[in-house]
Scaffold this active site. Sequence first.
Site, PDB file in Angstrom:
ATOM      1  N   ASP A   1      35.302  37.272  29.817  1.00  0.00           N
ATOM      2  CA  ASP A   1      36.355  36.258  29.933  1.00  0.00           C
ATOM      3  C   ASP A   1      36.501  35.470  28.629  1.00  0.00           C
ATOM      4  OD1 ASP A   1      37.937  35.960  32.205  1.00  0.00           O
ATOM      5  OD2 ASP A   1      36.329  35.030  33.367  1.00  0.00           O
TER       6      ASP A   1
ATOM      7  N   LYS B   1      42.220  42.737  39.412  1.00  0.00           N
ATOM      8  CA  LYS B   1      41.271  43.124  38.359  1.00  0.00           C
ATOM      9  C   LYS B   1      40.489  44.360  38.791  1.00  0.00           C
ATOM     10  CE  LYS B   1      41.047  38.405  36.575  1.00  0.00           C
ATOM     11  NZ  LYS B   1      40.370  37.115  36.513  1.00  0.00           N
TER      12      LYS B   1
ATOM     13  N   GLN C   1      35.239  34.153  38.794  1.00  0.00           N
ATOM     14  CA  GLN C   1      36.614  33.671  38.960  1.00  0.00           C
ATOM     15  C   GLN C   1      36.628  32.150  39.166  1.00  0.00           C
ATOM     16  OE1 GLN C   1      39.304  35.614  38.536  1.00  0.00           O
ATOM     17  NE2 GLN C   1      40.766  33.990  38.960  1.00  0.00           N
TER      18      GLN C   1
HETATM   19  N1  GUN Z   1      41.145  31.596  36.869  1.00  0.00           N
HETATM   20  C1  GUN Z   1      42.380  31.632  36.320  1.00  0.00           C
HETATM   21  N2  GUN Z   1      42.411  32.455  35.248  1.00  0.00           N
HETATM   22  C2  GUN Z   1      41.162  32.940  35.124  1.00  0.00           C
HETATM   23  C3  GUN Z   1      40.577  33.860  34.207  1.00  0.00           C
HETATM   24  O1  GUN Z   1      41.191  34.373  33.275  1.00  0.00           O
HETATM   25  N3  GUN Z   1      39.254  34.111  34.410  1.00  0.00           N
HETATM   26  C4  GUN Z   1      38.525  33.546  35.414  1.00  0.00           C
HETATM   27  N4  GUN Z   1      37.243  33.845  35.506  1.00  0.00           N
HETATM   28  N5  GUN Z   1      39.062  32.694  36.264  1.00  0.00           N
HETATM   29  C5  GUN Z   1      40.367  32.406  36.133  1.00  0.00           C
END
Ligand code: GUN
Length: 290
Positions: free
Chosen positions: A119, A52, A96
């Site tokens: 998100d 990211k 995350q």
């Molecule tokens: N863990 C797995 N996929 C995601 C996501 O799209 N966002 C976040 N914050 N955590 C994750």
Amino acid sequence: MQLIDGKKIAAEVKQEIKKEVEQLVASGSRKPHLAAVLVGNDGGSVTYVNHKVNDCKEVGFESTLLKFEDSITEKELLEAVHNLNQDDSIDGFIVQLPLPKQIDEAKIIEAIDPEKDVDGFHPVNVGKMLIGLPSFVSATPSGIMELIKRYNIETTGKNCVVLGRSNIVGRPLTNLLSQKNIPGNATVTMIHSRSENIKEICARADILIAAIGKPEFVTADMVKEGATVIDVGTTRLPSDKTKSGWKLTGDVKFDEVSPKCKYITPVPGGVGPMTRVALLKNTLLAAQKK
Ligand code: GUN
């Protein structure tokens, strides 16, 4: 059979975002700024967050990575979220998941300012999405809808089956596919681990979306001739053929299913790259809103 090339489409979307960032900056605004909160050292989470951050660089965003030890308390993490909510230099941020056991994930998500929740996990954004209002839509469903759109896959009136009921994939996707929209207007069935007649229901699907988290769960007998199959699975299975020692494996038994399909996404290179650009799109949107 045509492969849905998520990698190629994601590269195209990134170029579009990059151009928009250039325009934003040319008009006097600062670069969009995404922050990511990473707790602990889970291999998958570290990789995803690093991707990211790199994606941000590629499209000209600022990024900030905040790392915390596994031992962080819920109060400390809530404080970090509060600080990010207050920080005007940050347009959007993510925490995350998964988080360590001592932390209530729902509490953390609810503490995020919905305007910065890129998100799309906050109940306010989920609720807005559900009734078709502008909102941040979570990355995986949003990336899948974009793939369907860019490949001109017909969804109106079609039988869509979503395999999996998670809050971040199956549930929102079921809703988006049924909305009065294009893509959308589909007849959607959501099934899950407790559903009866899974094979029969899947075999009726014009579009089958596998998001159940069970490697190679979908076999050829579960797929109709000419169907579109979208594989959301990303299980890391041990492998002695790769340098990392694991192989990313989807929810679909690709070799036997793909010959029956009109369209199919590979793993890797299908949904994954689109998920990453969907987060960038949400961050750009957050910056533009200001
Ligand atoms: N863990 C797995 N996929 C995601 C996501 O799209 N966002 C976040 N914050 N955590 C994750």
